[in-house]
Design an enzyme around this catalytic site. Sequence first.
Site, PDB file in Angstrom:
ATOM      1  N   CYS A 116      22.252  62.907  -9.716  1.00 52.06           N
ATOM      2  CA  CYS A 116      22.159  62.117 -10.954  1.00 52.06           C
ATOM      3  C   CYS A 116      23.422  61.310 -11.256  1.00 52.06           C
ATOM      4  O   CYS A 116      23.393  60.413 -12.098  1.00 52.06           O
ATOM      5  CB  CYS A 116      21.836  63.017 -12.134  1.00 52.06           C
ATOM      6  N   HIS A 256      23.721  59.473 -18.866  1.00 55.78           N
ATOM      7  CA  HIS A 256      22.599  59.866 -18.000  1.00 55.78           C
ATOM      8  C   HIS A 256      21.545  60.538 -18.873  1.00 55.78           C
ATOM      9  O   HIS A 256      21.860  61.310 -19.785  1.00 55.78           O
ATOM     10  CB  HIS A 256      23.107  60.823 -16.927  1.00 55.78           C
ATOM     11  N   ASN A 286      13.791  61.907 -16.785  1.00 54.39           N
ATOM     12  CA  ASN A 286      14.983  61.857 -15.934  1.00 54.39           C
ATOM     13  C   ASN A 286      14.620  61.174 -14.610  1.00 54.39           C
ATOM     14  O   ASN A 286      13.957  61.772 -13.769  1.00 54.39           O
ATOM     15  CB  ASN A 286      15.494  63.280 -15.703  1.00 54.39           C
TER      16      ASN A 286
HETATM   17  O1  UT7 Z   1      19.865  65.570 -14.343  1.00 53.85           O
HETATM   18  C1  UT7 Z   1      20.530  66.474 -13.545  1.00 53.85           C
HETATM   19  C2  UT7 Z   1      21.016  67.673 -14.221  1.00 53.85           C
HETATM   20  N1  UT7 Z   1      19.963  68.392 -14.886  1.00 53.85           N
HETATM   21  C3  UT7 Z   1      20.093  68.695 -16.166  1.00 53.85           C
HETATM   22  O2  UT7 Z   1      21.026  68.283 -16.785  1.00 53.85           O
HETATM   23  C4  UT7 Z   1      19.049  69.601 -16.764  1.00 53.85           C
HETATM   24  C5  UT7 Z   1      19.717  70.722 -17.540  1.00 53.85           C
HETATM   25  N2  UT7 Z   1      18.791  71.707 -18.058  1.00 53.85           N
HETATM   26  C6  UT7 Z   1      17.921  71.450 -19.056  1.00 53.85           C
HETATM   27  O3  UT7 Z   1      17.807  70.344 -19.504  1.00 53.85           O
HETATM   28  C7  UT7 Z   1      17.143  72.610 -19.641  1.00 53.85           C
HETATM   29  O4  UT7 Z   1      17.678  73.813 -19.160  1.00 53.85           O
HETATM   30  C8  UT7 Z   1      15.618  72.557 -19.372  1.00 53.85           C
HETATM   31  C9  UT7 Z   1      14.992  71.432 -20.151  1.00 53.85           C
HETATM   32  C10 UT7 Z   1      15.357  72.397 -17.900  1.00 53.85           C
HETATM   33  C11 UT7 Z   1      14.977  73.862 -19.851  1.00 53.85           C
HETATM   34  O5  UT7 Z   1      15.267  74.066 -21.220  1.00 53.85           O
HETATM   35  P1  UT7 Z   1      15.887  75.438 -21.724  1.00 53.85           P
HETATM   36  O6  UT7 Z   1      16.023  75.317 -23.180  1.00 53.85           O
HETATM   37  O7  UT7 Z   1      17.115  75.743 -20.935  1.00 53.85           O
HETATM   38  O8  UT7 Z   1      14.721  76.466 -21.403  1.00 53.85           O
HETATM   39  P2  UT7 Z   1      14.786  77.806 -20.524  1.00 53.85           P
HETATM   40  O9  UT7 Z   1      14.795  77.476 -19.084  1.00 53.85           O
HETATM   41  O10 UT7 Z   1      15.872  78.679 -21.072  1.00 53.85           O
HETATM   42  O11 UT7 Z   1      13.392  78.456 -20.902  1.00 53.85           O
HETATM   43  C12 UT7 Z   1      13.131  78.958 -22.228  1.00 53.85           C
HETATM   44  C13 UT7 Z   1      11.701  79.475 -22.270  1.00 53.85           C
HETATM   45  C14 UT7 Z   1      11.369  80.417 -21.126  1.00 53.85           C
HETATM   46  O12 UT7 Z   1      10.433  81.378 -21.612  1.00 53.85           O
HETATM   47  P3  UT7 Z   1      10.925  82.851 -22.030  1.00 53.85           P
HETATM   48  O13 UT7 Z   1      11.536  83.451 -20.797  1.00 53.85           O
HETATM   49  O14 UT7 Z   1      11.909  82.658 -23.140  1.00 53.85           O
HETATM   50  O15 UT7 Z   1       9.660  83.509 -22.466  1.00 53.85           O
HETATM   51  C15 UT7 Z   1      10.652  79.531 -20.127  1.00 53.85           C
HETATM   52  O16 UT7 Z   1       9.770  80.246 -19.307  1.00 53.85           O
HETATM   53  O17 UT7 Z   1      10.805  78.377 -22.144  1.00 53.85           O
HETATM   54  C16 UT7 Z   1       9.899  78.607 -21.052  1.00 53.85           C
HETATM   55  N3  UT7 Z   1       9.582  77.320 -20.442  1.00 53.85           N
HETATM   56  C17 UT7 Z   1       8.598  76.533 -20.895  1.00 53.85           C
HETATM   57  N4  UT7 Z   1       7.716  76.667 -21.891  1.00 53.85           N
HETATM   58  C18 UT7 Z   1       6.840  75.670 -22.102  1.00 53.85           C
HETATM   59  C19 UT7 Z   1      10.192  76.711 -19.396  1.00 53.85           C
HETATM   60  N5  UT7 Z   1       9.599  75.523 -19.150  1.00 53.85           N
HETATM   61  C20 UT7 Z   1       8.614  75.396 -20.070  1.00 53.85           C
HETATM   62  C21 UT7 Z   1       7.671  74.383 -20.328  1.00 53.85           C
HETATM   63  N6  UT7 Z   1       6.806  74.558 -21.354  1.00 53.85           N
HETATM   64  N7  UT7 Z   1       7.610  73.243 -19.597  1.00 53.85           N
END
Ligand code: UT7
Length: 329
Positions: A116, A256, A286
Amino acid sequence: MSKIHAAITAVHGYVPDYILTNQELETMVDTNDEWITTRTGIKERRILKGEGLGTSDLAVPAVEALLKKRGIGADELDLIIFCTTTPDRVFPATANILADKIGAKNAWGYDLQAACSGFLFGLATGSQFIESGKHKKVLVIGGDKMSSITNYEDRATCIIFGDGCGAVLLEPNDEGNGIIDSILRSDGSGVPYLHQKAGGSVRPATHETVDAREHFAYQEGQAVFKFAVTKMADVAAEVMERNGLVAEDIAWLVPHQANKRIIDATASRTGVTADKVIINIEKYGNTTNGTIPLCLWEWEDKFKKGDNLILAAFGGGFTWGSIYLKWAY
Ligand code: UT7
């Protein structure tokens, strides 16, 4: 004689027509519009449909429109730097494929891989050829067909990525405008958190790797988020500080587009107010190398000559960086 800077003298972008909405994703994986919107800020993203089309096909319309806008022919280009994580093929370089498609007969080129942060690495690299006097016209492209490496069975990643491409032309500027400073960083210990498991020389494609769905982007979102939110903000603040800039001096912050929450953290750390932060993540998601040039393209009409822009990115690798430039037209 005043110093020669590499200035952006034209910008254009292209996104494919197909719109993949949060509502459509709800029918594909266990997710919902509310979760995607609050956690990422994304509402929809574009997808390149059609057999046999790759990242170079996203670049062709962007570059052809750019050249027309600038009033030059493809044969006038000296160098093409194609920043992409989804090249048309492992080899040869997508820059070569694009050069052939647009008729850039006199240009040499190469692909640049920094996930990225690639477009910023490409701008910083391309600017050296202008500043040294070696070249007069350098095309820097940032584009990805992320749908080609997105696992549409993995709700943690498939909601994030989209396809898109932007391109800028770099030319010499002796008025003090152009790319003034850059800070670029990389840290290979970040590999476990964001990578594609198979398809490279370490783990070439086999039936097993395909069956295990290893040819897609794999991300440990929370770990990447923690790095991104601090590194991107810190490096933007650092480039401002070392150039004696305070928030009021900045006309536009161009981050970004990975996650609206990371963008907000970067804005808050630099002190730049929301009205000066460029955000289009809700429309495109993204697009990896495409995010920053697509932002420049969409905001081009609002930029004024001499405006101070701060560009900032964070991505797989890990890679991150920030560029300070003065808009030249
Ligand atoms: O561009 C290159 C670099 N990349 C980035 O900068 C991305 C950085 N990361 C992020 O933007 C975020 O971590 C994400 C958007 C990918 C994920 O958001 P998050 O707030 O970190 O969510 P998480 O992975 O901590 O998941 C929280 C909960 C989990 O459920 P439990 O374990 O709390 O029950 C996931 O299973 O949300 C669940 N979850 C979803 N729920 C509904 C994960 N994906 C989804 C989804 N829909 N699509």
